[in-house]
Design a protein around this motif. Structure first.
Motif, PDB file in Angstrom:
ATOM      1  N   LEU A  74      58.086 -34.994 -20.578  1.00  0.00           N
ATOM      2  CA  LEU A  74      59.412 -34.860 -19.965  1.00  0.00           C
ATOM      3  C   LEU A  74      59.355 -35.239 -18.485  1.00  0.00           C
ATOM      4  N   HIS A  75      58.321 -34.785 -17.806  1.00  0.00           N
ATOM      5  CA  HIS A  75      58.185 -35.071 -16.374  1.00  0.00           C
ATOM      6  C   HIS A  75      58.001 -36.569 -16.139  1.00  0.00           C
ATOM      7  N   HIS A  76      57.129 -37.206 -16.911  1.00  0.00           N
ATOM      8  CA  HIS A  76      56.848 -38.631 -16.696  1.00  0.00           C
ATOM      9  C   HIS A  76      58.044 -39.513 -17.059  1.00  0.00           C
ATOM     10  N   GLN A  77      58.877 -39.061 -17.998  1.00  0.00           N
ATOM     11  CA  GLN A  77      60.038 -39.855 -18.378  1.00  0.00           C
ATOM     12  C   GLN A  77      61.221 -39.652 -17.431  1.00  0.00           C
ATOM     13  N   GLY A  78      61.075 -38.731 -16.496  1.00  0.00           N
ATOM     14  CA  GLY A  78      62.098 -38.557 -15.471  1.00  0.00           C
ATOM     15  C   GLY A  78      63.288 -37.720 -15.894  1.00  0.00           C
ATOM     16  N   PHE A  79      63.143 -36.858 -16.892  1.00  0.00           N
ATOM     17  CA  PHE A  79      64.263 -36.007 -17.308  1.00  0.00           C
ATOM     18  C   PHE A  79      64.454 -34.876 -16.301  1.00  0.00           C
ATOM     19  N   LEU A  80      65.716 -34.623 -15.958  1.00  0.00           N
ATOM     20  CA  LEU A  80      66.019 -33.640 -14.920  1.00  0.00           C
ATOM     21  C   LEU A  80      66.911 -32.502 -15.405  1.00  0.00           C
ATOM     22  N   SER A  81      67.504 -32.643 -16.583  1.00  0.00           N
ATOM     23  CA  SER A  81      68.284 -31.529 -17.139  1.00  0.00           C
ATOM     24  C   SER A  81      68.271 -31.615 -18.653  1.00  0.00           C
ATOM     25  N   SER A  82      68.515 -30.469 -19.290  1.00  0.00           N
ATOM     26  CA  SER A  82      68.431 -30.442 -20.752  1.00  0.00           C
ATOM     27  C   SER A  82      69.283 -29.328 -21.337  1.00  0.00           C
ATOM     28  N   LEU A  83      69.659 -29.535 -22.583  1.00  0.00           N
ATOM     29  CA  LEU A  83      70.352 -28.531 -23.384  1.00  0.00           C
ATOM     30  C   LEU A  83      69.587 -28.410 -24.693  1.00  0.00           C
ATOM     31  N   THR A  84      69.210 -27.185 -25.065  1.00  0.00           N
ATOM     32  CA  THR A  84      68.443 -26.948 -26.289  1.00  0.00           C
ATOM     33  C   THR A  84      69.207 -25.993 -27.197  1.00  0.00           C
ATOM     34  N   LEU A  85      69.334 -26.367 -28.470  1.00  0.00           N
ATOM     35  CA  LEU A  85      70.042 -25.551 -29.453  1.00  0.00           C
ATOM     36  C   LEU A  85      69.116 -25.250 -30.630  1.00  0.00           C
ATOM     37  N   PRO A  86      69.164 -24.031 -31.169  1.00  0.00           N
ATOM     38  CA  PRO A  86      68.416 -23.761 -32.395  1.00  0.00           C
ATOM     39  C   PRO A  86      69.165 -24.319 -33.599  1.00  0.00           C
ATOM     40  N   ILE A  87      68.438 -24.772 -34.598  1.00  0.00           N
ATOM     41  CA  ILE A  87      69.042 -25.209 -35.857  1.00  0.00           C
ATOM     42  C   ILE A  87      68.652 -24.194 -36.919  1.00  0.00           C
ATOM     43  N   ARG A  88      69.643 -23.590 -37.543  1.00  0.00           N
ATOM     44  CA  ARG A  88      69.381 -22.548 -38.528  1.00  0.00           C
ATOM     45  C   ARG A  88      70.086 -22.837 -39.845  1.00  0.00           C
ATOM     46  N   ARG A  89      69.516 -22.312 -40.906  1.00  0.00           N
ATOM     47  CA  ARG A  89      70.196 -22.257 -42.201  1.00  0.00           C
ATOM     48  C   ARG A  89      70.188 -20.795 -42.605  1.00  0.00           C
ATOM     49  N   GLY A  90      71.338 -20.139 -42.385  1.00  0.00           N
ATOM     50  CA  GLY A  90      71.387 -18.696 -42.564  1.00  0.00           C
ATOM     51  C   GLY A  90      70.524 -18.037 -41.506  1.00  0.00           C
ATOM     52  N   GLU A  91      69.590 -17.203 -41.939  1.00  0.00           N
ATOM     53  CA  GLU A  91      68.676 -16.542 -41.028  1.00  0.00           C
ATOM     54  C   GLU A  91      67.405 -17.344 -40.778  1.00  0.00           C
ATOM     55  N   GLN A  92      67.256 -18.457 -41.482  1.00  0.00           N
ATOM     56  CA  GLN A  92      66.028 -19.251 -41.403  1.00  0.00           C
ATOM     57  C   GLN A  92      66.089 -20.245 -40.254  1.00  0.00           C
ATOM     58  N   LEU A  93      65.067 -20.231 -39.411  1.00  0.00           N
ATOM     59  CA  LEU A  93      64.966 -21.219 -38.337  1.00  0.00           C
ATOM     60  C   LEU A  93      64.411 -22.513 -38.905  1.00  0.00           C
ATOM     61  N   LEU A  94      65.172 -23.606 -38.757  1.00  0.00           N
ATOM     62  CA  LEU A  94      64.717 -24.921 -39.221  1.00  0.00           C
ATOM     63  C   LEU A  94      64.101 -25.744 -38.104  1.00  0.00           C
ATOM     64  N   GLY A  95      64.554 -25.515 -36.868  1.00  0.00           N
ATOM     65  CA  GLY A  95      64.017 -26.301 -35.766  1.00  0.00           C
ATOM     66  C   GLY A  95      64.908 -26.208 -34.545  1.00  0.00           C
ATOM     67  N   PHE A  96      64.827 -27.241 -33.701  1.00  0.00           N
ATOM     68  CA  PHE A  96      65.580 -27.251 -32.452  1.00  0.00           C
ATOM     69  C   PHE A  96      66.166 -28.639 -32.209  1.00  0.00           C
ATOM     70  N   LEU A  97      67.314 -28.636 -31.533  1.00  0.00           N
ATOM     71  CA  LEU A  97      67.988 -29.870 -31.142  1.00  0.00           C
ATOM     72  C   LEU A  97      67.984 -29.952 -29.622  1.00  0.00           C
ATOM     73  N   PHE A  98      67.574 -31.109 -29.098  1.00  0.00           N
ATOM     74  CA  PHE A  98      67.461 -31.299 -27.658  1.00  0.00           C
ATOM     75  C   PHE A  98      68.394 -32.416 -27.183  1.00  0.00           C
ATOM     76  N   PHE A  99      69.158 -32.140 -26.133  1.00  0.00           N
ATOM     77  CA  PHE A  99      69.894 -33.151 -25.380  1.00  0.00           C
ATOM     78  C   PHE A  99      69.221 -33.241 -24.007  1.00  0.00           C
ATOM     79  N   ASP A 100      68.752 -34.417 -23.627  1.00  0.00           N
ATOM     80  CA  ASP A 100      68.048 -34.580 -22.355  1.00  0.00           C
ATOM     81  C   ASP A 100      68.730 -35.631 -21.499  1.00  0.00           C
ATOM     82  N   ALA A 101      68.753 -35.381 -20.190  1.00  0.00           N
ATOM     83  CA  ALA A 101      69.385 -36.306 -19.244  1.00  0.00           C
ATOM     84  C   ALA A 101      68.451 -36.555 -18.068  1.00  0.00           C
TER      85      ALA A 101
END
Length: 386
Positions: free
Chosen positions: A115-142
């Motif tokens: 992230l540092h080397h690619q020059g990203f300076l802000s981000s939004l991270t969301l969990p991805i769930r199916r019911g109570e089960q964690l499937l992963g994460f979604l990242f928006f980077d700027a």
């Protein structure tokens, strides 16, 4: 644009995506949505999804859409416990906004350094769930600071929900197919190679191989995930093999061997029936399942079956699964043999490399011994735990 307008556009996008379910890959769908988001928010240079493996408690890259000039982060895995911030998101179920990454210390992780080397300076991270089960994460980077204001986050939550739907629906469909065929094998009392532990191990070995060699074949991380999901069905046709053959402690005679080899044809017929009955013919990458089932016993030198294919005529996914399957079969006890040590199993597949097994696939296992050993120790047959 108001949140109401955004929701109307979101609903229209969702309807369109539902109408085209499975026609494009998840990667293609995420890239298409990134184009739309980028038109409204040009600073958002990357959208990415990482999946969570609860059995191994590991995160793994899955799909990403990157703006030109960004070096992709492919084939990356890490323990979720090594990323406390993501653990907190998983536990809270809430989005996380970081509007100035430059104020945070660069941790000693591949992802943080990237992230540092690619020059990203802000981000939004969301969990991805199916019911109570964690499937992963979604990242928006700027690559700019302060991109994710409250109105922008409110808008992106809608897109995030759509991307989460795409990911969960695609995975759920494949898992339904895999679960149906695995259940069929359990009802048929397949007790030889198809122990749950064998399937868990070899599927993860196959994903590891695909992760390592996929990029050199133009494959992205979603290819490795499909390998993981579909490889568990490689020998499903053994539901049609009689126990007197499947569990025979000695060597098979010629007639028995031919009957055993028919399991790949039976397996393909079973897969085609489920694909047809559940309307999955347009599922992205469904041909991978067909290739794995029919060709995982083919060998590079033409000595395999059912068609005696050689070299590159064998689909890549079948070459990958064949290597994972042979390795795990060597390292496990069978009705006709004791288990080999991992060291001996590694030695044997190295001997087979380039003649029967695909050399890059073998090398991937050899290069990742620590991960292979961790998988082997984590997934053991019940009899080995006594």
């Amino acid at each position: 644009m108001s949140v109401t307008d955004s929701w109307q556009e979101f609903a229209a996008s969702a309807a369109k995506q539902a109408g085209n379910l499975h026609v494009a890959s998840v990667s293609d769908k995420v890239s298409e949505l990134h184009l739309r988001i980028h038109e409204r928010y040009p600073a958002i240079a990357r959208i990415a999804v990482a999946l969570y493996d609860p059995e191994m408690r590991r995160l793994k890259t899955f799909v990403a859409s990157n703006e030109a000039g960004i070096t992709p982060l492919n084939g990356y895995e890490c323990p979720i416990d090594s990323v406390p911030s993501l653990l907190a998101i998983a536990e809270s179920g809430q989005a996380r906004v970081l509007n100035d990454l430059s104020k945070l210390p660069v941790s000693d992780t591949t992802h943080s350094r990237w992230l540092h080397h690619q020059g990203f300076l802000s981000s939004l991270t969301l969990p991805i769930r199916r019911g109570e089960q964690l499937l992963g994460f979604l990242f928006f980077d700027a690559r700019e600071r302060d991109v994710f204001s409250d109105p922008v986050v409110a808008d992106l939550l809608l897109y995030g929900h759509l991307i989460g739907m795409i990911v969960t629906q695609e995975l759920a469909t494949v898992q339904m197919l895999v679960g149906g065929l695995r259940l069929a094998s359990q009802f048929a009392h397949v007790r030889d190679l198809e122990t749950g532990a064998h399937l868990d191990r070899m599927a993860r070995y196959a994903r590891l191989i695909a992760r390592e060699i996929g990029p050199s074949h133009g494959k992205t991380d979603d290819y490795a995930e499909n390998i993981f999901l579909f490889s568990a069905l490689h020998d499903i046709g053994k539901v049609g093999v009689p126990d007197r053959i499947l569990l025979k402690p000695g060597k098979l005679d010629d007639v028995e061997r031919e009957e055993m080899r028919r399991h790949v044809i039976v397996g393909l017929q079973m897969a085609e029936r489920l694909i047809s009955d559940f309307g999955l013919a347009s599922l992205s990458n469904i041909d991978m399942l067909r290739n794995i089932v029919i060709a995982h016993h083919e060998r590079l030198d033409g000595s395999g079956y059912p068609h005696g294919l050689t070299g590159d005529a064998i689909p890549l996914e079948a070459r990958i699964v064949a290597t994972a399957d042979v390795f795990d079969a060597l390292a496990c006890a069978r009705s006709y043999k004791p288990a080999w040590t991992l060291a001996n199993a590694f030695q044997e597949i190295e001997r087979m490399s380039g003649t029967q097994l695909y050399a890059p696939a073998v090398q991937a296992l050899l290069d990742c011994r620590e991960e292979v050993e961790a998988i082997y120790q984590r997934f053991q047959d019940a009899s080995l735990k006594l």
